[in-house]
Scaffold this motif. Structure first.
Motif, short mmCIF file in Angstrom:
data_model
loop_
_atom_site.label_atom_id
_atom_site.label_comp_id
_atom_site.label_asym_id
_atom_site.label_seq_id
_atom_site.Cartn_x
_atom_site.Cartn_y
_atom_site.Cartn_z
N SER A 12 0.82 -1.22 0.00
CA SER A 12 0.00 0.00 0.00
C SER A 12 0.86 1.27 0.00
O SER A 12 0.50 2.25 -0.65
CB SER A 12 -0.95 0.00 1.19
N VAL A 13 1.99 1.25 0.71
CA VAL A 13 2.86 2.42 0.74
C VAL A 13 3.47 2.66 -0.64
O VAL A 13 3.52 3.80 -1.11
CB VAL A 13 3.97 2.24 1.81
N GLN A 14 3.90 1.60 -1.30
CA GLN A 14 4.46 1.75 -2.64
C GLN A 14 3.42 2.25 -3.63
O GLN A 14 3.73 3.07 -4.50
CB GLN A 14 5.04 0.41 -3.14
N GLU A 15 2.18 1.78 -3.49
CA GLU A 15 1.11 2.23 -4.38
C GLU A 15 0.82 3.72 -4.18
O GLU A 15 0.62 4.45 -5.15
CB GLU A 15 -0.16 1.42 -4.15
N LYS A 16 0.82 4.19 -2.93
CA LYS A 16 0.60 5.61 -2.65
C LYS A 16 1.74 6.45 -3.19
O LYS A 16 1.53 7.53 -3.74
CB LYS A 16 0.45 5.83 -1.15
N THR A 17 2.97 5.97 -3.03
CA THR A 17 4.14 6.69 -3.55
C THR A 17 4.08 6.78 -5.06
O THR A 17 4.32 7.86 -5.64
CB THR A 17 5.44 5.98 -3.11
N PHE A 18 3.75 5.69 -5.73
CA PHE A 18 3.66 5.70 -7.19
C PHE A 18 2.55 6.62 -7.67
O PHE A 18 2.73 7.37 -8.63
CB PHE A 18 3.43 4.27 -7.70
N GLY A 20 1.40 9.24 -6.13
CA GLY A 20 1.88 10.60 -5.91
C GLY A 20 2.87 11.03 -6.97
O GLY A 20 2.84 12.17 -7.45
N PHE A 21 3.76 10.12 -7.35
CA PHE A 21 4.74 10.41 -8.39
C PHE A 21 4.06 10.69 -9.73
O PHE A 21 4.38 11.68 -10.40
CB PHE A 21 5.71 9.23 -8.54
N SER A 23 1.03 11.69 -10.19
CA SER A 23 0.29 12.94 -10.06
C SER A 23 1.22 14.15 -10.23
O SER A 23 0.88 15.10 -10.94
CB SER A 23 -0.38 12.99 -8.69
#
Length: 44
Positions: A12-18, A20-21, A23
């Motif tokens: 989930s953290v990697q998905e949020k980071t990706f 955001g990137f 975006s």
């Protein structure tokens, strides 16, 4: 050594980071295009 089991890791953290990137890249691209259009219009 532990055996790897496919699909068990919490990403989930990697998905949020990706997300955001992507975006930020999208917003940055739109800003660059708008700046270039503005410069073209002002320079006439």
């Amino acid at each position: 050594m532990a055996e790897h089991k496919h699909g068990e890791m919490d990403i989930s953290v990697q998905e949020k980071t990706f997300a955001g990137f992507i975006s930020m890249v999208t917003k940055g691209t739109i800003i660059c295009i708008l700046v270039l259009i503005f410069i073209a219009l002002v320079n006439g």
